[in-house]
Write an enzyme that holds these catalytic residues in place. Sequence first.
Site, PDB file in Angstrom:
ATOM      1  N   ARG A 156       0.839  -1.210   0.000  1.00 49.82           N
ATOM      2  CA  ARG A 156       0.000   0.000   0.000  1.00 49.82           C
ATOM      3  C   ARG A 156       0.871   1.255   0.000  1.00 49.82           C
ATOM      4  O   ARG A 156       0.526   2.268  -0.600  1.00 49.82           O
ATOM      5  CB  ARG A 156      -0.948  -0.032   1.204  1.00 49.82           C
ATOM      6  N   LYS A 211      -2.753   6.550   1.153  1.00 45.99           N
ATOM      7  CA  LYS A 211      -2.594   7.090   2.509  1.00 45.99           C
ATOM      8  C   LYS A 211      -1.683   8.310   2.458  1.00 45.99           C
ATOM      9  O   LYS A 211      -0.488   8.229   2.773  1.00 45.99           O
ATOM     10  CB  LYS A 211      -2.036   5.975   3.409  1.00 45.99           C
ATOM     11  N   GLU A 248     -16.333   6.202   4.248  1.00 48.51           N
ATOM     12  CA  GLU A 248     -15.422   5.902   5.362  1.00 48.51           C
ATOM     13  C   GLU A 248     -16.030   6.397   6.672  1.00 48.51           C
ATOM     14  O   GLU A 248     -16.887   7.296   6.673  1.00 48.51           O
ATOM     15  CB  GLU A 248     -14.085   6.619   5.154  1.00 48.51           C
TER      16      GLU A 248
HETATM   17  C1  PLP Z   1      -8.852   6.650   5.826  1.00 49.05           C
HETATM   18  C2  PLP Z   1      -8.577   5.326   6.427  1.00 49.05           C
HETATM   19  N1  PLP Z   1      -9.425   4.319   6.189  1.00 49.05           N
HETATM   20  C3  PLP Z   1      -9.218   3.091   6.705  1.00 49.05           C
HETATM   21  C4  PLP Z   1      -8.126   2.833   7.510  1.00 49.05           C
HETATM   22  C5  PLP Z   1      -7.908   1.464   8.070  1.00 49.05           C
HETATM   23  O1  PLP Z   1      -6.840   0.846   7.416  1.00 49.05           O
HETATM   24  P1  PLP Z   1      -5.989  -0.278   8.139  1.00 49.05           P
HETATM   25  O2  PLP Z   1      -6.943  -1.329   8.537  1.00 49.05           O
HETATM   26  O3  PLP Z   1      -5.057  -0.767   7.072  1.00 49.05           O
HETATM   27  O4  PLP Z   1      -5.320   0.360   9.277  1.00 49.05           O
HETATM   28  C6  PLP Z   1      -7.232   3.858   7.800  1.00 49.05           C
HETATM   29  C7  PLP Z   1      -6.075   3.623   8.676  1.00 49.05           C
HETATM   30  O5  PLP Z   1      -4.999   3.388   8.190  1.00 49.05           O
HETATM   31  C8  PLP Z   1      -7.442   5.126   7.234  1.00 49.05           C
HETATM   32  O6  PLP Z   1      -6.589   6.132   7.492  1.00 49.05           O
END
Ligand code: PLP
Length: 336
Positions: free
Chosen positions: A78, A180, A216
């Site tokens: 990612r 991200k 989200e």
């Molecule tokens: C916008 C957003 N959505 C979802 C997630 C959840 O992702 P993960 O399960 O990989 O931490 C995160 C955290 O990283 C995030 O910043």
Amino acid sequence: MMKERPKGFKYIKASYNYISYYKDGAWDEGSLRSDDTLTISATSTALHYGQQCFEGLKAYRRKDGKIQLFRIEDNAIRFQKSCERLVMPIVPIDKFIEAVKKTVKANEDFVPDYGFGDTLYIRPFMIGVGNNLGLRPSSEYIFSIIVSPVGPYFSGPAKPVDMFVSPYDRAAPHGTGDVKVGGNYAASLNAQLEAKKLGFADCIFLDPKTHSKIEEVGVANFFGITKDKKYITPKSPSILNSITNRSLKWLAMHVLDLQVLEQDIFIDELDDFLEAGACGTAAVISPIASITNGTKKHVFFHHEAMGPYTKQLYDLLIGIQFGDVKDPNHWVMLLD
Ligand SMILES: Cc1ncc(COP(=O)(O)O)c(C=O)c1O
């Protein structure tokens, strides 16, 4: 070993952080250092044009004292996707994994004891640096990793929280919502603050084009569980592909025998959902008690307790991450 338990997500400086420089088209070897400050040009692209991205994962102390990482390769992949989207050089998967392992190993004493839900939070990030006044991708970058012991997101059993549908968008339809990058988070701060001022735990972002579908929940993915045993999570190109959600989907399908679907979830059609949650590395799962959209309020399973499926998913995933439940899928990497 740490003497004091960490308090929530407050930064505690560990002994070492990792730093690697990119210049003249190549990464250097990278090294550990103890200073956690950076000296960079005031014209760095990270400062003016948001050319930066990051990741978030954790190191877990098992009952036998050993330390393990969870799905680190997925974070590495990612991270590459985020770098590519902002025209930054990628970090090879092996370099990313080795750098994380090296940083955690060097800070072994900061990985909290087993038994309290505490972990070592790991934050790899990349920033565009060097002298760049005009808007263009930088030719110099820093890839760094800082770590900090953190407590569990909830101090007791995870309590369901109330969510508020935000009038703001966090990302555009073909923008950067699926990677991200810091800009997404800066753009979501006002929505989060507004929700908190109104007494909610966090906000729900709807799809930016039609404002009718859930995307989200704050900085976490949304999932709902229906009366007829379906685990449903939104499908959209502007959602971050959560590693926690991916893991929950697998567990829902293969262990709990739920049907897993990725589809539109309309904010006006929540009646089929018995349980709902927000999932991500930080909290694993925050059960959602209710969602308020304007004058309408939808209430899920319970205000005090996690729904039964949510609880099972939570226990399974936490169990795998801390080494108490057998890793079903080569998700875990033991630190040697
Ligand atoms: C916008 C957003 N959505 C979802 C997630 C959840 O992702 P993960 O399960 O990989 O931490 C995160 C955290 O990283 C995030 O910043």
